[in-house]
Write a protein that holds these residues in place. Structure first.
Motif, PDB file in Angstrom:
ATOM      1  N   LEU A 172      -3.148  15.223  -5.464  1.00 33.47           N
ATOM      2  CA  LEU A 172      -3.355  14.784  -4.081  1.00 33.47           C
ATOM      3  C   LEU A 172      -4.170  13.502  -4.026  1.00 33.47           C
ATOM      4  N   GLY A 173      -5.163  13.396  -4.930  1.00 28.47           N
ATOM      5  CA  GLY A 173      -5.974  12.182  -4.985  1.00 28.47           C
ATOM      6  C   GLY A 173      -5.112  10.964  -5.264  1.00 28.47           C
ATOM      7  N   TRP A 174      -4.210  11.091  -6.258  1.00 26.82           N
ATOM      8  CA  TRP A 174      -3.314   9.980  -6.564  1.00 26.82           C
ATOM      9  C   TRP A 174      -2.406   9.674  -5.378  1.00 26.82           C
ATOM     10  N   LEU A 175      -1.800  10.719  -4.790  1.00 26.07           N
ATOM     11  CA  LEU A 175      -0.843  10.515  -3.702  1.00 26.07           C
ATOM     12  C   LEU A 175      -1.501   9.877  -2.476  1.00 26.07           C
ATOM     13  N   LEU A 176      -2.642  10.414  -2.064  1.00 19.58           N
ATOM     14  CA  LEU A 176      -3.312   9.868  -0.878  1.00 19.58           C
ATOM     15  C   LEU A 176      -3.841   8.462  -1.144  1.00 19.58           C
ATOM     16  N   GLY A 177      -4.406   8.246  -2.334  1.00 17.76           N
ATOM     17  CA  GLY A 177      -4.860   6.901  -2.670  1.00 17.76           C
ATOM     18  C   GLY A 177      -3.720   5.900  -2.612  1.00 17.76           C
ATOM     19  N   TYR A 178      -2.565   6.301  -3.133  1.00 15.77           N
ATOM     20  CA  TYR A 178      -1.376   5.447  -3.122  1.00 15.77           C
ATOM     21  C   TYR A 178      -0.907   5.176  -1.688  1.00 15.77           C
ATOM     22  N   LEU A 179      -0.790   6.244  -0.885  1.00 13.82           N
ATOM     23  CA  LEU A 179      -0.261   6.094   0.474  1.00 13.82           C
ATOM     24  C   LEU A 179      -1.202   5.295   1.374  1.00 13.82           C
ATOM     25  N   ILE A 180      -2.501   5.541   1.262  1.00 13.48           N
ATOM     26  CA  ILE A 180      -3.461   4.797   2.094  1.00 13.48           C
ATOM     27  C   ILE A 180      -3.450   3.327   1.719  1.00 13.48           C
ATOM     28  N   MET A 181      -3.416   3.040   0.414  1.00 16.92           N
ATOM     29  CA  MET A 181      -3.371   1.648  -0.017  1.00 16.92           C
ATOM     30  C   MET A 181      -2.066   0.985   0.386  1.00 16.92           C
ATOM     31  N   LEU A 182      -0.966   1.723   0.316  1.00 14.89           N
ATOM     32  CA  LEU A 182       0.329   1.184   0.736  1.00 14.89           C
ATOM     33  C   LEU A 182       0.302   0.839   2.223  1.00 14.89           C
ATOM     34  N   ALA A 183      -0.315   1.711   3.025  1.00 14.75           N
ATOM     35  CA  ALA A 183      -0.434   1.445   4.462  1.00 14.75           C
ATOM     36  C   ALA A 183      -1.295   0.202   4.724  1.00 14.75           C
ATOM     37  N   ILE A 184      -2.363   0.052   3.957  1.00  8.23           N
ATOM     38  CA  ILE A 184      -3.229  -1.120   4.103  1.00  8.23           C
ATOM     39  C   ILE A 184      -2.460  -2.401   3.774  1.00  8.23           C
ATOM     40  N   LEU A 185      -1.701  -2.370   2.686  1.00 11.72           N
ATOM     41  CA  LEU A 185      -0.927  -3.547   2.289  1.00 11.72           C
ATOM     42  C   LEU A 185       0.085  -3.929   3.362  1.00 11.72           C
ATOM     43  N   TRP A 186       0.690  -2.943   4.001  1.00 10.33           N
ATOM     44  CA  TRP A 186       1.692  -3.219   5.033  1.00 10.33           C
ATOM     45  C   TRP A 186       1.034  -3.709   6.324  1.00 10.33           C
ATOM     46  N   LEU A 187      -0.029  -3.024   6.736  1.00  9.10           N
ATOM     47  CA  LEU A 187      -0.687  -3.380   8.005  1.00  9.10           C
ATOM     48  C   LEU A 187      -1.322  -4.769   7.969  1.00  9.10           C
ATOM     49  N   PHE A 188      -1.832  -5.159   6.801  1.00  9.23           N
ATOM     50  CA  PHE A 188      -2.550  -6.433   6.703  1.00  9.23           C
ATOM     51  C   PHE A 188      -1.773  -7.450   5.865  1.00  9.23           C
ATOM     52  N   ARG A 189      -0.446  -7.310   5.852  1.00 12.90           N
ATOM     53  CA  ARG A 189       0.372  -8.179   5.016  1.00 12.90           C
ATOM     54  C   ARG A 189       0.313  -9.645   5.454  1.00 12.90           C
ATOM     55  N   ASN A 190      -0.001  -9.886   6.733  1.00 11.58           N
ATOM     56  CA  ASN A 190      -0.055 -11.260   7.229  1.00 11.58           C
ATOM     57  C   ASN A 190      -1.481 -11.753   7.459  1.00 11.58           C
ATOM     58  N   THR A 191      -2.447 -11.001   6.959  1.00  8.48           N
ATOM     59  CA  THR A 191      -3.857 -11.359   7.147  1.00  8.48           C
ATOM     60  C   THR A 191      -4.392 -12.022   5.886  1.00  8.48           C
ATOM     61  N   ALA A 192      -5.252 -12.995   6.050  1.00 11.38           N
ATOM     62  CA  ALA A 192      -5.825 -13.701   4.902  1.00 11.38           C
ATOM     63  C   ALA A 192      -6.623 -12.727   4.031  1.00 11.38           C
ATOM     64  N   PRO A 193      -6.455 -12.797   2.713  1.00 12.94           N
ATOM     65  CA  PRO A 193      -7.166 -11.872   1.806  1.00 12.94           C
ATOM     66  C   PRO A 193      -8.680 -11.870   2.013  1.00 12.94           C
ATOM     67  N   ARG A 194      -9.255 -13.045   2.314  1.00 10.94           N
ATOM     68  CA  ARG A 194     -10.708 -13.099   2.508  1.00 10.94           C
ATOM     69  C   ARG A 194     -11.128 -12.262   3.709  1.00 10.94           C
ATOM     70  N   SER A 195     -10.357 -12.308   4.789  1.00 14.20           N
ATOM     71  CA  SER A 195     -10.674 -11.516   5.979  1.00 14.20           C
ATOM     72  C   SER A 195     -10.513 -10.022   5.700  1.00 14.20           C
ATOM     73  N   VAL A 196      -9.463  -9.685   4.942  1.00 11.88           N
ATOM     74  CA  VAL A 196      -9.245  -8.274   4.588  1.00 11.88           C
ATOM     75  C   VAL A 196     -10.415  -7.742   3.766  1.00 11.88           C
ATOM     76  N   ASN A 197     -10.833  -8.507   2.772  1.00 12.88           N
ATOM     77  CA  ASN A 197     -11.950  -8.080   1.925  1.00 12.88           C
ATOM     78  C   ASN A 197     -13.224  -7.920   2.721  1.00 12.88           C
ATOM     79  N   ARG A 198     -13.467  -8.857   3.629  1.00  6.30           N
ATOM     80  CA  ARG A 198     -14.681  -8.781   4.439  1.00  6.30           C
ATOM     81  C   ARG A 198     -14.669  -7.527   5.312  1.00  6.30           C
ATOM     82  N   GLY A 199     -13.520  -7.234   5.916  1.00  8.09           N
ATOM     83  CA  GLY A 199     -13.425  -6.066   6.783  1.00  8.09           C
ATOM     84  C   GLY A 199     -13.590  -4.758   6.029  1.00  8.09           C
ATOM     85  N   PHE A 200     -12.977  -4.673   4.851  1.00  8.40           N
ATOM     86  CA  PHE A 200     -13.057  -3.417   4.110  1.00  8.40           C
ATOM     87  C   PHE A 200     -14.389  -3.246   3.388  1.00  8.40           C
ATOM     88  N   LYS A 201     -15.106  -4.328   3.164  1.00  9.14           N
ATOM     89  CA  LYS A 201     -16.477  -4.170   2.665  1.00  9.14           C
ATOM     90  C   LYS A 201     -17.332  -3.436   3.696  1.00  9.14           C
TER      91      LYS A 201
END
Length: 332
Positions: A144-173
């Motif tokens: 479950l840890g692998w599956l949820l980690g994968y799915l949550i990260m996949l959702a993040i990549l899709w939701l923020f696909r058009n956002t600058a990496p620096r802004s994404v990093n700042r927000g998730f920090k």
């Protein structure tokens, strides 16, 4: 008088186990936020200590499972010898894993020690309870840890696909300040309760109580012991998880922390199953890494970690069996 002394020895050994549990499991509690540089090591440890302490007071379902569903020791001195030997097996494995810098499971070491000591004594193993309360969660939680980690990260990549990496990093920090706290809270819910379960089982064994309700003093002592262990850091294992398995940026750190928080919350408060939060965190880190591409994970390192996981139960069980044998030979 001799029985009371033996009881005190078991309680003391349980608190030593709790300390080594905190020492060992501190690594997975802080590694994602430290590796991503969302929190400084000092802040991450302080937050982990505080939330571990709080989590220990929020439930006792896992403690009841450890106390009731794994072994049925005989009453009196022999039952205490089984518990003392089990704790010795778990402590020896925890220290060995910490020395090697390998993320192993203190929970699996404890159960391995309980089973190993019970098998060479007059105590009995509850095989049905062991299967449903330990073996099934042992397999399910990392998956479950692998599956949820994968799915949550996949959702993040899709939701923020058009956002600058620096802004994404700042927000998730910033987001990691919350997810790291919930991860540590879940760790307190899980790990402190395992020590409580052993203490309660010892009290039932000597007839001090007939049910498996955890006394308040046992909750407080277990919480403090785990928190003191957490405060020491466990940096050997942090280096393994934070640098050698997969690169951890703020988004991946958040994904892993969120996944583990959900799993530990459910297993502690609903399922009441003892799981390895270390295994679950490691798997969630791998899952978050593979959401980008498989090459993000250093698979030879992960395979070595899994091999170490598989050694935990038999190794701690063997040590516990030897300790029990020595106790019987010396007449203690």
């Amino acid at each position: 008088m001799l029985l009371e002394s033996a009881l005190l020895a078991v309680v003391a050994a349980a608190l030593v186990f709790a300390f080594t549990n905190g020492l060992h499991d501190a690594a997975h509690t802080i590694v994602t936020s430290v590796a991503s540089r969302a929190l400084t090591p000092q802040v991450a440890i302080a937050l982990a200590v505080l939330m571990n302490l709080l989590g220990a007071f929020l439930g006792e379902g896992v403690a009841r499972t450890i106390g009731q569903d794994i072994i049925s020791p005989v009453h009196g001195g022999d039952g205490l010898a089984v518990l003392f030997a089990a704790l010795c097996g778990a402590v020896v494995w925890n220290v060995f894993a910490w020395y090697r810098g390998m993320p192993s499971s203190a929970s699996h070491a404890l159960v391995g020690g309980m089973v190993g000591a019970a098998l060479v004594s007059s105590s009995s193993v509850d095989w049905r309870g062991l299967a449903t309360s330990f073996l099934v969660p042992m397999v399910v939680a990392p998956l479950l840890g692998w599956l949820l980690g994968y799915l949550i990260m996949l959702a993040i990549l899709w939701l923020f696909r058009n956002t600058a990496p620096r802004s994404v990093n700042r927000g998730f920090k910033l987001a990691q300040s919350v997810s790291a706290a919930t991860l540590a809270l879940g760790n307190g819910l899980q790990d402190a309760q395992k020590t409580m379960g052993i203490v309660v089982l010892a009290l039932v064994t000597v007839g001090h109580q007939s049910d498996y309700t955890v006394p308040k003093w046992a909750v407080a002592c277990a919480a403090v012991a785990v928190s003191l262990g957490t405060a020491t850091g466990g940096w050997r294992i942090v280096r393994t998880l934070g640098r050698r398995v997969s690169r951890i940026d703020p988004a991946r750190g958040f994904a892993a922390e969120a996944a583990v928080s959900l799993i530990t919350g459910f297993t502690s408060l609903v399922w009441h199953a003892p799981i390895s939060s270390t295994h679950t965190t490691t798997s969630a880190i791998v899952g978050a890494g593979t959401a980008r591409r498989l090459a993000e994970v250093r698979w030879p390192v992960f395979v070595d970690i899994v091999k170490f996981w598989l050694l935990t139960v038999p190794a701690s069980g063997a040590v516990a069996a030897c300790v029990y044998g020595l106790l019987r030979l010396t007449g203690l």
